[in-house]
Design a protein around this motif. Structure first.
Motif, PDB file in Angstrom:
ATOM      1  N   VAL A  38       0.528 -38.018  41.203  1.00  0.00           N
ATOM      2  CA  VAL A  38       1.092 -36.843  40.547  1.00  0.00           C
ATOM      3  C   VAL A  38       1.842 -37.297  39.304  1.00  0.00           C
ATOM      4  O   VAL A  38       2.751 -38.131  39.397  1.00  0.00           O
ATOM      5  N   GLY A  39       1.448 -36.770  38.150  1.00  0.00           N
ATOM      6  CA  GLY A  39       2.133 -37.099  36.900  1.00  0.00           C
ATOM      7  C   GLY A  39       1.172 -37.657  35.875  1.00  0.00           C
ATOM      8  O   GLY A  39       0.045 -37.179  35.738  1.00  0.00           O
ATOM      9  N   GLU A  40       1.625 -38.686  35.154  1.00  0.00           N
ATOM     10  CA  GLU A  40       0.837 -39.305  34.102  1.00  0.00           C
ATOM     11  C   GLU A  40       0.613 -40.780  34.407  1.00  0.00           C
ATOM     12  O   GLU A  40       1.516 -41.467  34.871  1.00  0.00           O
ATOM     13  N   ILE A  41      -0.605 -41.246  34.131  1.00  0.00           N
ATOM     14  CA  ILE A  41      -0.925 -42.665  34.315  1.00  0.00           C
ATOM     15  C   ILE A  41      -1.136 -43.262  32.932  1.00  0.00           C
ATOM     16  O   ILE A  41      -2.053 -42.866  32.209  1.00  0.00           O
ATOM     17  N   LEU A  57     -10.871 -45.925  49.907  1.00  0.00           N
ATOM     18  CA  LEU A  57      -9.777 -45.367  49.128  1.00  0.00           C
ATOM     19  C   LEU A  57     -10.274 -44.142  48.381  1.00  0.00           C
ATOM     20  O   LEU A  57     -11.146 -44.239  47.521  1.00  0.00           O
ATOM     21  N   ASP A  58      -9.741 -42.982  48.720  1.00  0.00           N
ATOM     22  CA  ASP A  58     -10.033 -41.748  48.006  1.00  0.00           C
ATOM     23  C   ASP A  58      -8.809 -41.423  47.166  1.00  0.00           C
ATOM     24  O   ASP A  58      -7.711 -41.245  47.702  1.00  0.00           O
ATOM     25  N   ILE A  59      -9.011 -41.370  45.854  1.00  0.00           N
ATOM     26  CA  ILE A  59      -7.905 -41.141  44.929  1.00  0.00           C
ATOM     27  C   ILE A  59      -7.991 -39.714  44.407  1.00  0.00           C
ATOM     28  O   ILE A  59      -8.909 -39.366  43.658  1.00  0.00           O
ATOM     29  N   ASP A  60      -7.039 -38.872  44.805  1.00  0.00           N
ATOM     30  CA  ASP A  60      -6.986 -37.487  44.336  1.00  0.00           C
ATOM     31  C   ASP A  60      -6.164 -37.444  43.053  1.00  0.00           C
ATOM     32  O   ASP A  60      -4.970 -37.738  43.059  1.00  0.00           O
ATOM     33  N   LEU A  61      -6.839 -37.068  41.958  1.00  0.00           N
ATOM     34  CA  LEU A  61      -6.179 -37.015  40.654  1.00  0.00           C
ATOM     35  C   LEU A  61      -5.937 -35.574  40.202  1.00  0.00           C
ATOM     36  O   LEU A  61      -5.607 -35.348  39.037  1.00  0.00           O
ATOM     37  N   THR A  62      -6.077 -34.613  41.100  1.00  0.00           N
ATOM     38  CA  THR A  62      -5.887 -33.209  40.744  1.00  0.00           C
ATOM     39  C   THR A  62      -4.557 -32.969  40.030  1.00  0.00           C
ATOM     40  O   THR A  62      -4.529 -32.317  38.989  1.00  0.00           O
ATOM     41  N   PRO A  63      -3.431 -33.523  40.535  1.00  0.00           N
ATOM     42  CA  PRO A  63      -2.150 -33.261  39.869  1.00  0.00           C
ATOM     43  C   PRO A  63      -1.826 -34.219  38.708  1.00  0.00           C
ATOM     44  O   PRO A  63      -0.717 -34.222  38.207  1.00  0.00           O
ATOM     45  N   VAL A  64      -2.793 -35.040  38.285  1.00  0.00           N
ATOM     46  CA  VAL A  64      -2.549 -35.960  37.168  1.00  0.00           C
ATOM     47  C   VAL A  64      -2.839 -35.224  35.866  1.00  0.00           C
ATOM     48  O   VAL A  64      -3.933 -34.701  35.668  1.00  0.00           O
ATOM     49  N   SER A  65      -1.864 -35.193  34.977  1.00  0.00           N
ATOM     50  CA  SER A  65      -2.023 -34.479  33.710  1.00  0.00           C
ATOM     51  C   SER A  65      -2.584 -35.362  32.601  1.00  0.00           C
ATOM     52  O   SER A  65      -3.097 -34.856  31.604  1.00  0.00           O
ATOM     53  N   PHE A  66      -2.499 -36.691  32.770  1.00  0.00           N
ATOM     54  CA  PHE A  66      -2.962 -37.606  31.725  1.00  0.00           C
ATOM     55  C   PHE A  66      -3.261 -38.959  32.352  1.00  0.00           C
ATOM     56  O   PHE A  66      -2.539 -39.424  33.227  1.00  0.00           O
ATOM     57  N   CYS A  67      -4.334 -39.596  31.893  1.00  0.00           N
ATOM     58  CA  CYS A  67      -4.645 -40.955  32.316  1.00  0.00           C
ATOM     59  C   CYS A  67      -5.364 -41.640  31.159  1.00  0.00           C
ATOM     60  O   CYS A  67      -6.380 -41.149  30.675  1.00  0.00           O
ATOM     61  N   ASP A  68      -4.830 -42.769  30.716  1.00  0.00           N
ATOM     62  CA  ASP A  68      -5.441 -43.502  29.608  1.00  0.00           C
ATOM     63  C   ASP A  68      -6.227 -44.702  30.133  1.00  0.00           C
ATOM     64  O   ASP A  68      -6.455 -44.853  31.331  1.00  0.00           O
ATOM     65  N   HIS A 111     -11.520 -35.506  41.104  1.00  0.00           N
ATOM     66  CA  HIS A 111     -10.894 -34.560  40.166  1.00  0.00           C
ATOM     67  C   HIS A 111     -10.102 -35.261  39.049  1.00  0.00           C
ATOM     68  O   HIS A 111      -8.920 -34.983  38.854  1.00  0.00           O
ATOM     69  N   PRO A 112     -10.756 -36.151  38.288  1.00  0.00           N
ATOM     70  CA  PRO A 112     -10.030 -36.822  37.204  1.00  0.00           C
ATOM     71  C   PRO A 112      -9.626 -35.832  36.114  1.00  0.00           C
ATOM     72  O   PRO A 112     -10.338 -34.848  35.884  1.00  0.00           O
ATOM     73  N   PRO A 113      -8.494 -36.077  35.451  1.00  0.00           N
ATOM     74  CA  PRO A 113      -8.078 -35.203  34.348  1.00  0.00           C
ATOM     75  C   PRO A 113      -9.046 -35.363  33.172  1.00  0.00           C
ATOM     76  O   PRO A 113      -9.780 -36.356  33.087  1.00  0.00           O
ATOM     77  N   SER A 142     -18.720 -45.597  32.900  1.00  0.00           N
ATOM     78  CA  SER A 142     -18.281 -46.134  34.194  1.00  0.00           C
ATOM     79  C   SER A 142     -18.145 -45.070  35.286  1.00  0.00           C
ATOM     80  O   SER A 142     -17.580 -45.341  36.336  1.00  0.00           O
ATOM     81  N   GLN A 143     -18.720 -43.869  35.055  1.00  0.00           N
ATOM     82  CA  GLN A 143     -18.633 -42.816  36.067  1.00  0.00           C
ATOM     83  C   GLN A 143     -19.200 -43.280  37.404  1.00  0.00           C
ATOM     84  O   GLN A 143     -18.620 -43.024  38.449  1.00  0.00           O
ATOM     85  N   PHE A 144     -20.353 -43.955  37.368  1.00  0.00           N
ATOM     86  CA  PHE A 144     -21.011 -44.342  38.614  1.00  0.00           C
ATOM     87  C   PHE A 144     -20.210 -45.366  39.403  1.00  0.00           C
ATOM     88  O   PHE A 144     -20.380 -45.496  40.606  1.00  0.00           O
ATOM     89  N   LEU A 145     -19.318 -46.083  38.750  1.00  0.00           N
ATOM     90  CA  LEU A 145     -18.487 -47.062  39.449  1.00  0.00           C
ATOM     91  C   LEU A 145     -17.336 -46.407  40.208  1.00  0.00           C
ATOM     92  O   LEU A 145     -16.922 -46.898  41.256  1.00  0.00           O
ATOM     93  N   LEU A 146     -16.821 -45.310  39.668  1.00  0.00           N
ATOM     94  CA  LEU A 146     -15.607 -44.727  40.235  1.00  0.00           C
ATOM     95  C   LEU A 146     -15.770 -43.322  40.798  1.00  0.00           C
ATOM     96  O   LEU A 146     -14.943 -42.885  41.589  1.00  0.00           O
ATOM     97  N   LEU A 147     -16.810 -42.622  40.369  1.00  0.00           N
ATOM     98  CA  LEU A 147     -16.981 -41.246  40.827  1.00  0.00           C
ATOM     99  C   LEU A 147     -18.077 -41.099  41.865  1.00  0.00           C
ATOM    100  O   LEU A 147     -18.273 -40.027  42.413  1.00  0.00           O
TER     101      LEU A 147
END
Length: 142
Positions: A22-25, A48-59, A84-86, A98-103
């Motif tokens: 939750v927040g910004e990465i 590991l399932d990483i839910d990024l729904t509440p992430v507003s920014f990721c660089d 659900h990446p931002p 790199s979608q196929f590596l992480l999604l």
């Protein structure tokens, strides 16, 4: 400059964990994500399932952490998937291919059709075989 706020929630179920960020990465908060993911692997978590729904920014520093953790998970027979990446991370994933590596997107489904028209060159092509993540990240081509 104010410090970036990021909160990490972890919910384990046997050898699987749901990590909700939750927040910004960014460069300041990426080490917190790295630590959380490494701790999961150290604790025996293999999915590991990483839910990024509440992430507003990721660089790209966040992308680097996710790629590193995905490689470490693959080395121990595990997986890491982003959910659900931002939009900022979605764009970086698209630009880097790199979608196929992480999604978990199959290699044959990486490009989206233009104006809803499928590419005739790939329309009837069977999906590409899945390659081990550790091989792909180390540069091994098969």
């Amino acid at each position: 400059m104010p410090r970036t706020q990021l909160t990490v929630y972890r919910h384990d179920r046997r050898k699987r964990a749901l990590i909700t960020l939750v927040g910004e990465i960014d460069l300041d908060s990426a080490p917190l994500v790295h630590t959380a993911l490494v701790e999961c692997l150290r604790d025996g978590i293999r999915t590991l399932d990483i839910d990024l729904t509440p992430v507003s920014f990721c660089d790209c520093s966040g992308l680097n952490v996710f790629l590193h953790a995905a490689q470490k998970a693959a080395e121990v027979g595990g997986t890491l998937r982003l959910h659900h990446p931002p939009p900022t991370l979605g764009l970086i994933l698209d630009l880097t291919g790199s979608q196929f590596l992480l999604l978990g997107v199959p290699l044959g489904c990486l490009s989206s059709p233009v104006d809803g028209v499928p590419d005739p060159a790939t329309a009837h092509t069977p999906p590409h075989p899945t390659l081990p993540l550790a091989s792909l990240l180390s540069g091994d081509v098969r």
